[in-house]
Motif scaffolding. Sequence first.
Motif, PDB file in Angstrom:
ATOM      1  N   LYS A 164       0.867  -1.184   0.000  1.00 32.23           N
ATOM      2  CA  LYS A 164       0.000   0.000   0.000  1.00 32.23           C
ATOM      3  C   LYS A 164       0.899   1.228   0.000  1.00 32.23           C
ATOM      4  O   LYS A 164       1.858   1.285   0.772  1.00 32.23           O
ATOM      5  CB  LYS A 164      -0.891   0.037   1.245  1.00 32.23           C
ATOM      6  N   ASN A 165       0.596   2.186  -0.852  1.00 29.78           N
ATOM      7  CA  ASN A 165       1.396   3.416  -0.940  1.00 29.78           C
ATOM      8  C   ASN A 165       2.884   3.111  -1.136  1.00 29.78           C
ATOM      9  O   ASN A 165       3.747   3.714  -0.512  1.00 29.78           O
ATOM     10  CB  ASN A 165       1.194   4.299   0.293  1.00 29.78           C
ATOM     11  N   ASN A 166       3.151   2.127  -1.975  1.00 33.58           N
ATOM     12  CA  ASN A 166       4.514   1.719  -2.328  1.00 33.58           C
ATOM     13  C   ASN A 166       5.336   1.234  -1.125  1.00 33.58           C
ATOM     14  O   ASN A 166       6.555   1.337  -1.112  1.00 33.58           O
ATOM     15  CB  ASN A 166       5.240   2.840  -3.080  1.00 33.58           C
ATOM     16  N   LYS A 167       4.649   0.685  -0.115  1.00 31.34           N
ATOM     17  CA  LYS A 167       5.312   0.089   1.046  1.00 31.34           C
ATOM     18  C   LYS A 167       4.590  -1.198   1.396  1.00 31.34           C
ATOM     19  O   LYS A 167       3.381  -1.310   1.232  1.00 31.34           O
ATOM     20  CB  LYS A 167       5.237   1.035   2.248  1.00 31.34           C
ATOM     21  N   ILE A 168       5.346  -2.160   1.936  1.00 32.71           N
ATOM     22  CA  ILE A 168       4.713  -3.387   2.417  1.00 32.71           C
ATOM     23  C   ILE A 168       3.862  -3.005   3.627  1.00 32.71           C
ATOM     24  O   ILE A 168       4.325  -2.308   4.529  1.00 32.71           O
ATOM     25  CB  ILE A 168       5.756  -4.450   2.796  1.00 32.71           C
ATOM     26  N   ASN A 169       2.631  -3.460   3.618  1.00 33.59           N
ATOM     27  CA  ASN A 169       1.692  -3.117   4.673  1.00 33.59           C
ATOM     28  C   ASN A 169       1.533  -4.307   5.623  1.00 33.59           C
ATOM     29  O   ASN A 169       1.096  -5.381   5.207  1.00 33.59           O
ATOM     30  CB  ASN A 169       0.351  -2.720   4.039  1.00 33.59           C
ATOM     31  N   TYR A 170       1.886  -4.085   6.869  1.00 29.23           N
ATOM     32  CA  TYR A 170       1.847  -5.132   7.886  1.00 29.23           C
ATOM     33  C   TYR A 170       0.440  -5.726   8.032  1.00 29.23           C
ATOM     34  O   TYR A 170       0.266  -6.941   8.003  1.00 29.23           O
ATOM     35  CB  TYR A 170       2.349  -4.541   9.212  1.00 29.23           C
ATOM     36  N   GLU A 171      -0.580  -4.871   8.166  1.00 26.54           N
ATOM     37  CA  GLU A 171      -1.951  -5.348   8.354  1.00 26.54           C
ATOM     38  C   GLU A 171      -2.437  -6.138   7.138  1.00 26.54           C
ATOM     39  O   GLU A 171      -3.115  -7.157   7.274  1.00 26.54           O
ATOM     40  CB  GLU A 171      -2.908  -4.181   8.637  1.00 26.54           C
ATOM     41  N   ALA A 172      -2.097  -5.661   5.945  1.00 26.84           N
ATOM     42  CA  ALA A 172      -2.500  -6.363   4.716  1.00 26.84           C
ATOM     43  C   ALA A 172      -1.829  -7.736   4.644  1.00 26.84           C
ATOM     44  O   ALA A 172      -2.437  -8.703   4.171  1.00 26.84           O
ATOM     45  CB  ALA A 172      -2.165  -5.530   3.488  1.00 26.84           C
ATOM     46  N   SER A 173      -0.600  -7.813   5.115  1.00 21.83           N
ATOM     47  CA  SER A 173       0.109  -9.103   5.140  1.00 21.83           C
ATOM     48  C   SER A 173      -0.619 -10.099   6.040  1.00 21.83           C
ATOM     49  O   SER A 173      -0.843 -11.254   5.655  1.00 21.83           O
ATOM     50  CB  SER A 173       1.535  -8.927   5.657  1.00 21.83           C
ATOM     51  N   LYS A 228       8.466  -7.699  11.126  1.00 22.35           N
ATOM     52  CA  LYS A 228       7.872  -6.416  10.754  1.00 22.35           C
ATOM     53  C   LYS A 228       8.806  -5.228  10.973  1.00 22.35           C
ATOM     54  O   LYS A 228       8.649  -4.198  10.330  1.00 22.35           O
ATOM     55  CB  LYS A 228       6.538  -6.206  11.447  1.00 22.35           C
ATOM     56  N   GLY A 229       9.793  -5.360  11.824  1.00 23.09           N
ATOM     57  CA  GLY A 229      10.746  -4.278  12.047  1.00 23.09           C
ATOM     58  C   GLY A 229      11.515  -3.889  10.788  1.00 23.09           C
ATOM     59  O   GLY A 229      11.946  -2.737  10.637  1.00 23.09           O
ATOM     60  N   LEU A 230      11.658  -4.822   9.876  1.00 27.74           N
ATOM     61  CA  LEU A 230      12.381  -4.540   8.631  1.00 27.74           C
ATOM     62  C   LEU A 230      11.608  -3.571   7.732  1.00 27.74           C
ATOM     63  O   LEU A 230      12.198  -2.916   6.887  1.00 27.74           O
ATOM     64  CB  LEU A 230      12.640  -5.838   7.858  1.00 27.74           C
ATOM     65  N   LEU A 231      10.298  -3.482   7.916  1.00 26.74           N
ATOM     66  CA  LEU A 231       9.482  -2.630   7.062  1.00 26.74           C
ATOM     67  C   LEU A 231       9.882  -1.166   7.183  1.00 26.74           C
ATOM     68  O   LEU A 231       9.770  -0.413   6.226  1.00 26.74           O
ATOM     69  CB  LEU A 231       7.993  -2.799   7.390  1.00 26.74           C
ATOM     70  N   LYS A 232      10.381  -0.770   8.339  1.00 24.45           N
ATOM     71  CA  LYS A 232      10.791   0.624   8.547  1.00 24.45           C
ATOM     72  C   LYS A 232      12.266   0.836   8.223  1.00 24.45           C
ATOM     73  O   LYS A 232      12.711   1.958   8.033  1.00 24.45           O
ATOM     74  CB  LYS A 232      10.514   1.038   9.988  1.00 24.45           C
ATOM     75  N   GLN A 253      -3.901 -11.264   4.365  1.00 25.14           N
ATOM     76  CA  GLN A 253      -3.724 -12.225   3.277  1.00 25.14           C
ATOM     77  C   GLN A 253      -3.436 -13.627   3.821  1.00 25.14           C
ATOM     78  O   GLN A 253      -3.915 -14.617   3.279  1.00 25.14           O
ATOM     79  CB  GLN A 253      -2.621 -11.776   2.316  1.00 25.14           C
ATOM     80  N   VAL A 254      -2.658 -13.706   4.887  1.00 20.43           N
ATOM     81  CA  VAL A 254      -2.398 -15.014   5.502  1.00 20.43           C
ATOM     82  C   VAL A 254      -3.705 -15.578   6.061  1.00 20.43           C
ATOM     83  O   VAL A 254      -4.022 -16.754   5.854  1.00 20.43           O
ATOM     84  CB  VAL A 254      -1.316 -14.911   6.602  1.00 20.43           C
ATOM     85  N   GLN A 255      -4.474 -14.743   6.751  1.00 24.73           N
ATOM     86  CA  GLN A 255      -5.745 -15.198   7.328  1.00 24.73           C
ATOM     87  C   GLN A 255      -6.685 -15.725   6.242  1.00 24.73           C
ATOM     88  O   GLN A 255      -7.362 -16.730   6.437  1.00 24.73           O
ATOM     89  CB  GLN A 255      -6.442 -14.054   8.088  1.00 24.73           C
TER      90      GLN A 255
END
Length: 121
Positions: free
Chosen positions: A57-66, A90-94, A69-71
């Motif tokens: 989302k917005n050119n970034k990996i979105n934690y909640e969306a991830s 998830k710390g890698l996302l930042k 999708q697994v769910q």
Amino acid sequence: MTRQQIKNAAKIVKRNCMNKNNVTEDLIGDIEKGKFIEERPVMCYIACVYKTTQIVKNNKINYEASLKQVQINYPDDMKQGMLISIENCKGLLKKYKDLCESAYWTAKCIYEDNPKNFLFP
């Protein structure tokens, strides 16, 4: 979905992202087995897969969306392990501003955290 159904559905994503990023099976064919080749086209292939599977989302990996999708897509016996791995990584996302780098290092982290349940086209 079963593990095999996920793999079958991912074949289209794989083909499209391979073409978009000019990568060969030699470069990306063993990602699911933990072979991450640290080259820009491979990184962007992984980002393409993540975009196509709607976790960007917005050119970034979105934690909640991830998590969502697994769910939705993962078999029950794999869900909990993958949710924990996403949380652990998830710390890698930042850490990375570039989507390709962020996708690559996140995928690698998730694999290393839980190779048994890691699925990747």
